[in-house]
Design a protein around this motif. Structure first.
Motif, PDB file in Angstrom:
ATOM      1  N   SER A 254       1.216  -1.426  -0.179  1.00 42.65           N
ATOM      2  CA  SER A 254       0.182   0.568   0.248  1.00 42.65           C
ATOM      3  C   SER A 254       0.999   1.200   0.039  1.00 42.65           C
ATOM      4  CB  SER A 254      -1.399  -0.169   1.311  1.00 42.65           C
ATOM      5  OG  SER A 254      -0.222  -0.444   2.591  1.00 42.65           O
ATOM      6  N   PHE A 255       2.317   1.362   0.382  1.00 45.61           N
ATOM      7  CA  PHE A 255       2.531   2.218   0.303  1.00 45.61           C
ATOM      8  C   PHE A 255       3.935   2.270  -0.343  1.00 45.61           C
ATOM      9  CE2 PHE A 255       5.744   0.177   3.671  1.00 45.61           C
ATOM     10  CZ  PHE A 255       4.836  -1.357   4.612  1.00 45.61           C
ATOM     11  N   LYS A 256       4.937   1.358  -0.769  1.00 43.25           N
ATOM     12  CA  LYS A 256       5.925   1.294  -1.906  1.00 43.25           C
ATOM     13  C   LYS A 256       5.915  -0.366  -2.327  1.00 43.25           C
ATOM     14  CE  LYS A 256       8.016  -2.295   1.165  1.00 43.25           C
ATOM     15  NZ  LYS A 256       9.443  -2.457   2.040  1.00 43.25           N
ATOM     16  N   THR A 257       6.238  -0.096  -3.877  1.00 40.49           N
ATOM     17  CA  THR A 257       6.215  -1.020  -4.701  1.00 40.49           C
ATOM     18  C   THR A 257       7.891  -1.439  -5.055  1.00 40.49           C
ATOM     19  OG1 THR A 257       3.959  -0.587  -5.761  1.00 40.49           O
ATOM     20  CG2 THR A 257       6.233  -1.789  -7.108  1.00 40.49           C
TER      21      THR A 257
ATOM     22  N   ILE B  46     -19.279  -2.690  -0.876  1.00 36.97           N
ATOM     23  CA  ILE B  46     -17.918  -3.334  -1.259  1.00 36.97           C
ATOM     24  C   ILE B  46     -16.821  -2.838  -1.807  1.00 36.97           C
ATOM     25  CG2 ILE B  46     -17.795  -5.714  -1.412  1.00 36.97           C
ATOM     26  CD1 ILE B  46     -20.243  -6.440  -0.938  1.00 36.97           C
ATOM     27  N   TRP B  47     -17.106  -2.271  -3.185  1.00 35.15           N
ATOM     28  CA  TRP B  47     -16.157  -1.561  -4.225  1.00 35.15           C
ATOM     29  C   TRP B  47     -15.439  -0.276  -2.838  1.00 35.15           C
ATOM     30  CZ3 TRP B  47     -13.193  -3.063  -7.848  1.00 35.15           C
ATOM     31  CH2 TRP B  47     -12.083  -2.002  -8.480  1.00 35.15           C
ATOM     32  N   ARG B  48     -16.194   0.755  -2.785  1.00 38.69           N
ATOM     33  CA  ARG B  48     -15.482   1.367  -2.052  1.00 38.69           C
ATOM     34  C   ARG B  48     -14.583   1.189  -0.401  1.00 38.69           C
ATOM     35  NH1 ARG B  48     -19.507   4.872   0.192  1.00 38.69           N
ATOM     36  NH2 ARG B  48     -21.863   2.925  -1.034  1.00 38.69           N
ATOM     37  N   SER B  49     -15.484  -0.338   0.259  1.00 40.16           N
ATOM     38  CA  SER B  49     -14.360  -0.465   0.801  1.00 40.16           C
ATOM     39  C   SER B  49     -12.801  -0.993   0.482  1.00 40.16           C
ATOM     40  CB  SER B  49     -15.305  -1.906   1.536  1.00 40.16           C
ATOM     41  OG  SER B  49     -15.121  -2.327   1.632  1.00 40.16           O
ATOM     42  N   ASN B  50     -12.691  -1.271  -0.820  1.00 37.12           N
ATOM     43  CA  ASN B  50     -10.929  -1.725  -1.272  1.00 37.12           C
ATOM     44  C   ASN B  50     -11.273  -0.476  -2.299  1.00 37.12           C
ATOM     45  OD1 ASN B  50     -11.354  -4.571  -0.336  1.00 37.12           O
ATOM     46  ND2 ASN B  50     -13.236  -4.983  -1.662  1.00 37.12           N
ATOM     47  N   ARG B  51     -11.064   0.157  -1.242  1.00 36.68           N
ATOM     48  CA  ARG B  51     -10.545   1.698  -2.494  1.00 36.68           C
ATOM     49  C   ARG B  51      -9.541   1.167  -2.534  1.00 36.68           C
ATOM     50  NH1 ARG B  51     -13.010   4.331   1.269  1.00 36.68           N
ATOM     51  NH2 ARG B  51     -12.328   5.795   2.512  1.00 36.68           N
ATOM     52  N   ASP B  52      -8.128   1.069  -1.145  1.00 41.26           N
ATOM     53  CA  ASP B  52      -7.459   1.544  -0.883  1.00 41.26           C
ATOM     54  C   ASP B  52      -6.663   0.440  -0.919  1.00 41.26           C
ATOM     55  OD1 ASP B  52      -7.153   4.097  -0.230  1.00 41.26           O
ATOM     56  OD2 ASP B  52      -7.678   3.622   2.150  1.00 41.26           O
ATOM     57  N   TYR B  53      -7.356  -1.346  -1.093  1.00 42.60           N
ATOM     58  CA  TYR B  53      -6.846  -2.287  -2.319  1.00 42.60           C
ATOM     59  C   TYR B  53      -6.263  -2.436  -3.528  1.00 42.60           C
ATOM     60  CZ  TYR B  53      -6.150  -7.521  -1.919  1.00 42.60           C
ATOM     61  OH  TYR B  53      -6.121  -8.914  -1.343  1.00 42.60           O
ATOM     62  N   TYR B  54      -5.130  -2.586  -3.437  1.00 40.84           N
ATOM     63  CA  TYR B  54      -4.510  -3.246  -4.528  1.00 40.84           C
ATOM     64  C   TYR B  54      -5.138  -1.809  -5.677  1.00 40.84           C
ATOM     65  CZ  TYR B  54      -1.792  -6.884  -3.725  1.00 40.84           C
ATOM     66  OH  TYR B  54      -0.839  -7.215  -3.503  1.00 40.84           O
ATOM     67  N   THR B  55      -4.342  -0.588  -5.533  1.00 37.06           N
ATOM     68  CA  THR B  55      -5.831   0.584  -6.200  1.00 37.06           C
ATOM     69  C   THR B  55      -5.082   0.699  -7.934  1.00 37.06           C
ATOM     70  OG1 THR B  55      -3.092   2.025  -5.406  1.00 37.06           O
ATOM     71  CG2 THR B  55      -4.818   2.485  -4.253  1.00 37.06           C
ATOM     72  N   ASP B  56      -4.334  -0.508  -7.842  1.00 41.44           N
ATOM     73  CA  ASP B  56      -4.129  -0.346  -9.479  1.00 41.44           C
ATOM     74  C   ASP B  56      -5.199  -0.795 -10.516  1.00 41.44           C
ATOM     75  OD1 ASP B  56      -2.469  -1.780  -8.299  1.00 41.44           O
ATOM     76  OD2 ASP B  56      -2.317  -3.616 -10.136  1.00 41.44           O
TER      77      ASP B  56
END
Lengths: 1123, 78
Positions: A254-257, B46-56
């Motif tokens: 979440s903070f680096k790759t 559900i999608w919003r709760s995952n917004r910081d999870y694998y943002t790519d």
């Protein structure tokens, strides 16, 4: 029979690797060893060919006559093949760890002059080494003459290197004559010494002698251009430039790759030539502030061509004895250096994606890998749409091996989820800031996140079930399932545990599908074959935890389940009740009072209780009182009973010895949590896989996936709750690390337990029955001698670590903090301070990570005292962790710490371990803190006629502000520990303490070498140099310090915004102390690692960990030493 | 093998039934279902709760929107 020989071949290959690890030869042995391996293989092949040609005739004979009992040719052929396997394993490991240098020729000096005899040509630009073949008796001076084909990349209009459409870097080549600086090899240099030549060459034409020695032989060598050759150690090193390619899926946190880049070329010096790189990769870390971060922090970046520049740092060796050795770990994964790319305020970016000429987009990687990563991203997209946090992070890690995505994911019990868009199913009402990963580790279910046999088997069964439902023949679907397993292995990062499982399951599928073999024979063949394939590719994996734990688990399952099942099923009726009571009691002790479990008195009482219970059970049996009849383990459903036996086997065969060996810990909760977690994970994983795959179907797919995920939300929450509650109920104890000898003895005992029937009934009993009385006596004596020698060796090992009559002090490297372990001459263990605990994003608990593992490494089971010298967090933050995991005889502290002991976690722990509590009084684990004042002498004793004591020099009685000042004295040796004395307190100590009371050969610099920091608000004070000179340096001078140790490290986590001032102050302190005490030795725990001081009471030695660990660093990195 | 297939089928059917109940009674899952039905997955809790999870890893529609937004920015720069 052939199968057995194949198994033997694989195991001998592994034994060869083990021998190479234990007794490695030099790199010069690699070529002869390869030749020997090839010859052995060739001879074995020829012999086997003749054996095979003879077989039809033998077979015909066999119809009429008994086969020959001993076929010398056949035995010889197999012996040769097995010897070849042994040599192959040994040589393969040696070639990987010590790639052989290429010998370019020899120069021989005689009275007539020097003769240069070239034997090989250079193929690429490289640095060269000169090696002495014989001891040098006269000074030799020479220089090398040749040519350098200097490569410079062709740049495009944007200043980026050009890559042609075939993926080749474009260079301009400049041919230059090259002459090295004169090299002098002094007389007295032994044979085998190497000197590095600073100038690179592409062709070596001549070796020119510069003097006239009458004798001497030298070899000119070209080292392999590995990444580690170009890596430098330390901070602020000269940056390199590299052209290469991303060759693995990026690890996106979440903070680096983190990127794995395989360089094709490296420019070692600014404006220097580019060197072609032959082996190893670079681990590159990028941060989100990098402008092209989004393009690189994604699976699609796999395969991109890259140009980068930055500091290539050699991975550091372990800073503390017994701590994690990053250099060794990365070398096992073929990583030669690390780079952390920082975004500059102006100028060129440190990393660029290079698009080949004639293309619009960057190159892609291997097609199969690209497809696998694409599939993974699509499944993650389905998970993100159908499963809320934190369950989605857990399922990503479980199903797809995305452990980096749940690196900082908080426990399901955290109240932070109450405010998210999806409220948790259950509100537990107990807030926690623990991470899921930590909870899993503590509860012993972390293994589910390492994609391994459990996952692969579940997926295999799932696919087999799907095909069976569709009525497809096994001969048809087996290749499809194997293909799916290969894709799964790639998706999950192809770690050793996954590869092992995929190879084994594929072998099982092939033998089951086409040869009709069962599971057991497939497993026995699959384990060694999988190990052979993995280790052939990377033999260093043999000692990697992911490899050994995975193979340990499968071997434990295969070999230990049945023996334990056979034992457990004997418990019936009253015996079964007695066993259940004993197991319940042990579980209670594990959960409630681990420190009691590790006492001898507990096990004596437990043994007595067991004897009484089983006696009682037998008594009741005799009187025919049987409340549950003859119900026992054998009556439990076979699947459940087998599962329990398998779990027990896993603990004995793998978890207890290997977890202790690798991590100094045993997750005791795992023995219980896994009974629930493993059946549950089967459901969770299958539903997650099905939802992910079905969700890819356009249209209806995502709706079915949502329904499956909704159900799985409940199951996965249950799983997370298992992790949470078991980590709360049970402790996650530290244990003493077993030595390799201990492990060997342990596994020998386990092997005896597994095969005791054939050993006893087939091997020993017939001989025992025939033996004479004298023979039996000799046999018994031999056994007794073996057992005694094992115990004696164990005792000697402990003695080698903890010398009696010697004072051993370890000043640990714990960043900007303090932790000093004193092992007194009469073997008392005293810990002074417990280092800092970082609770924010870094989450670094040095007590847990460094201090306790070091104590365990020294085989110390009990601390006789914990002395906290200062109320500052970098001294005491780890105290609750230490107290939680150890018996501590005394807790000493200054009066300034009283307030800290009355609040926070330390106060809670002291209340819990109060002598008023019966269980702690019984187990001897109660803690009674004691305030120390000047004039006290702790642990005073006399060992071998030399007095030992820890003298308290301060604070004076009634002083409630000063930290402790301690002086450790043993005979003529003394060490001063002034803790965090301020300038005023140092001044007071200087003025009021006589010189003879301060006299110490070794002194710890006060305040980590940043004295006065506590009084600074902004910027450096004007009088700091004067204070450092007149107070701190004067104190050190008065003590007569021969060595000064600075306990320093990154101050930012501890002092916050003042970290730059702290660093400057430390620099100034070191400079001034070095000026004022020019004859003293100056060491710092950040640059020298832990410092070990040994004293016999007369003399002392002082060793820095990084000096001791030189042998672990890849030899090519010594290139920089030459410069 | 038939036993394994049967077990899988039981798990699948049970999960579908249980999942239906969860979607029916849990507000977040219900909203997620309707967001998918309206083809507005980005509005799903559900999608919003995952917004910081694998943002790519974004929704296909979002990717297109991101792309057009980038193009607009580059036009502005020109």
């Amino acid at each position: 029979m052939t199968q057995n020989k194949l198994i033997s071949f694989c195991y001998l290959f592994i034994i060869g690797i083990a021998l190479a690890m234990a007794f490695p030869l030099g790199s010069t042995a690699v070529v002869p060893l390869w030749a020997a391996t090839a010859i052995l293989g060739l001879l074995a092949g020829t012999a086997l060919h003749f054996v095979r040609r003879r077989q039809p005739a033998d077979a015909r004979d066999a119809l009429y006559a008994p086969p020959p009992r001993f076929d010398a040719l056949q035995v010889g052929a197999w012996a040769l093949l097995l010897a070849a396997a042994l040599f192959l394993g040994y040589t393969r490991y040696l070639a990987m760890i010590q790639p052989p240098d290429q010998t370019l020729g020899r120069v021989r000096f005689t009275a007539e002059g020097a003769t240069w005899k070239p034997t090989d040509q250079m193929a690429a630009t490289s640095f060269l080494k000169i090696k002495t073949i014989a001891p040098v008796t006269e000074d030799i001076e020479l220089r090398l003459v040749g040519r350098l084909e200097a490569l410079r990349p062709v740049l495009d209009d944007n200043g980026l290197p050009i890559l042609d459409d075939q993926g080749r870097w474009n260079f301009t080549q400049t041919d230059l004559p090259q002459t090295s600086d004169p090299v002098r090899i002094p007389a007295g240099t032994p044979a085998g010494a190497e000197v590095l030549v600073a100038q690179p060459f592409t062709h070596l034409d001549q070796v020119e002698p510069l003097n006239q020695p009458s004798t001497g032989v030298l070899a000119i060598l070209k080292p392999v251009n590995a990444v580690s050759l170009f890596a430098r150690s330390g901070r602020n090193v000269v940056p390199i430039r590299a052209l290469g390619r991303i060759t693995a899926d990026p690890w996106v946190y979440s903070f680096k790759t983190v990127l794995a880049i395989t360089p094709d070329y490296i420019q070692y010096q600014p404006d220097g030539p580019y060197f072609p790189v032959e082996r190893q990769t670079i681990r590159v870390t990028i941060n989100p502030d990098l402008p092209i971060y989004d393009s690189l922090a994604r699976s699609a970046a796999y395969g991109y061509d890259i140009a980068l520049s930055g500091e290539l740092i050699a991975p550091p060796a372990a800073a503390n004895v017994g701590a994690f050795d990053q250099a060794k770990y990365l070398r096992n994964y073929n990583i030669g250096g690390q780079m952390l790319l920082r975004t500059p305020l102006e100028g060129a970016l440190p990393i660029d994606i290079i698009i080949p000429q004639g293309h619009d987009v960057p190159r892609e990687g291997n097609g199969l890998v690209e497809f696998s990563l694409y599939l993974r991203d699509e499944i993650v997209r389905v998970i993100k749409q159908t499963m809320p946090q934190p369950n989605s992070a857990f399922l990503g890690a479980l199903t797809l091996g995305l452990r980096y995505g749940m690196q900082n994911t908080l426990s399901i019990a955290s109240e932070r989820y109450d405010d998210t868009s999806v409220r948790p199913i259950l509100e537990l009402g107990r807030d926690t800031d623990e991470l899921i990963a930590d909870e899993f580790r503590a509860s012993g279910i972390n293994h589910v996140l390492a994609v391994s046999g459990l996952h692969v088997t579940i997926i295999t069964i799932m696919f087999m079930g799907i095909f069976a439902l569709l009525k497809v023949s096994r001969r048809v679907y087996v290749p499809f399932v194997i293909f799916a397993l290969v894709i799964f292995a790639i998706i999950t990062g192809a770690r050793p545990s996954t590869l092992r499982a995929v190879i084994m399951n594929s072998l099982f599928l092939l033998t089951w599908g086409y040869m009709g073999q069962g599971v057991r024979s497939s497993a026995l063949l699959g384990v060694p074959v999988a190990a052979f394939i993995i280790l052939l590719q990377n033999p260093a994996m043999a000692v990697d935890p992911s490899f050994t734990l995975s193979f340990g688990a499968i071997l434990s399952l295969a070999l230990l389940t049945q023996p334990f099942f056979d034992i457990f099923k004997k418990f019936q009726g009253n015996q079964f009740i007695a066993l259940a009571i004993l197991v319940s009691l042990l579980t209670w002790a594990f959960a409630v009072h681990w420190l009691l479990v590790v006492t001898v008195r507990f096990w004596v009482l437990y043994g007595l209780l067991a004897a009484v219970l089983f006696w009682l059970a037998r008594l009741l049996d005799r009187r025919n009182i049987k409340p549950i009849g003859s119900y026992g383990f054998a009556n439990i459903t076979p699947g459940v009973a087998g599962f329990i036996a398998a779990q027990f086997g896993m603990q004995i065969g793998m978890m207890i010895p290997l977890s202790a060996y690798y991590f100094y810990r045993w997750p005791v909760a795992g023995a219980y949590a896994n009974l629930l977690a493993i059946p549950l994970v089967g459901v969770v994983l299958q539903l997650s896989m099905l939802a992910g795959l079905i969700g890819l179907i356009p249209g209806i797919g995502i709706y079915i996936a949502l329904l499956l995920a909704a159900a799985n939300w409940i199951f996965s929450t249950l799983f997370l709750l298992i992790g949470h509650y078991f980590s709360r109920w049970f402790t996650y104890p530290f244990v003493v690390k077993p030595t390799l000898r201990w492990l060997f003895t342990y596994y020998a005992a386990v092997a005896l337990f597994i095969w005791w029937r054939p050993i006893w009934f087939r091997l020993l009993r017939p001989r025992w029955n025939k033996a004479t009385r004298a023979g039996r006596a000799i046999a018994l004596t031999a056994v007794a001698l073996v057992v005694a020698s094992v115990f004696a060796a164990g005792h000697a090992e402990t003695k080698a670590i903890r010398h009696g009559g010697e004072l051993a002090i370890s000043v640990l490297s714990v960043g900007y903090g303090s932790a000093i372990l004193i092992d007194t001459p009469d073997n008392k263990a005293i810990l002074i301070d417990t280092a800092y605990v970082q609770t924010d994003r870094g989450r670094r608990n040095d007590a847990e990570r460094t201090v306790i593992p070091h104590v365990c490494h020294k085989r110390i089971r009990k601390l006789d005292a914990l002395i906290l010298t200062s109320p500052e967090p970098e001294h005491i933050a780890g105290a609750p962790t230490v107290l939680q995991h150890f018996h501590v005889g005394q807790l000493g502290h200054p009066a300034s710490l009283d307030a800290k002991l009355a609040e926070g976690p330390l106060a809670e722990l002291l209340a819990e371990r109060s002598p008023r509590r019966l269980k702690h009084r019984f187990s001897g684990t109660a803690i009674q803190p004691r305030t120390l004042v000047a004039g006290e002498r702790l642990f005073a004793s006399t060992v071998q006629g030399k007095p030992f004591a820890i003298e308290v020099l301060g604070p004076a009685p009634g002083d409630t502000k000063a930290p402790l000042t301690l002086r450790v004295v043993y005979g003529d040796f003394a060490m001063l520990i002034p803790s965090d004395l301020t300038y005023a307190q140092q001044q007071q100590l200087l003025e009021t303490t006589p010189a003879e009371q301060l006299a110490s050969q070794v002194v710890i610099a006060p305040g980590h070498g940043t004295p006065g920091l506590e009084g600074i608000l902004v910027g450096m004070p004007k009088n700091y140099e004067r204070s450092l000179t007149e107070i701190t340096a004067a104190l050190l001078q008065k003590a007569g310090a021969e060595a000064v140790i600075f306990e320093f490290g990154n101050p930012r986590p501890v002092v916050g915004d003042k970290y730059k001032v702290a660093a400057k102050l430390h620099g100034a302190a070191r400079r001034i102390v070095e000026d004022q005490l020019p004859d003293a030795r100056h060491l710092a725990t950040d640059t020298d690692g832990a410092i070990t001081i040994l004293s016999d009471g007369h003399t002392y030695t002082l060793t820095a960990q990084y000096d001791a660990a030189v042998g672990y660093v890849d030899t090519p990195t010594s290139l920089e030493i030459c410069w | 093998m038939e036993q394994g297939a049967k077990t899988l089928l039981i798990i699948l059917i049970t999960a579908l039934l249980l999942g239906t109940l969860v979607v029916a009674f849990n507000p977040a899952y219900r909203q997620a279902f309707f967001a998918l039905l309206r083809d507005e997955p980005a509005k799903s809790p559900i999608w919003r709760s995952n917004r910081d999870y694998y943002t790519d890893i974004t929704l296909p529609a979002t990717q297109a929107a991101d792309k057009s937004a980038t193009q607009e920015t580059s036009h502005d720069a020109e």
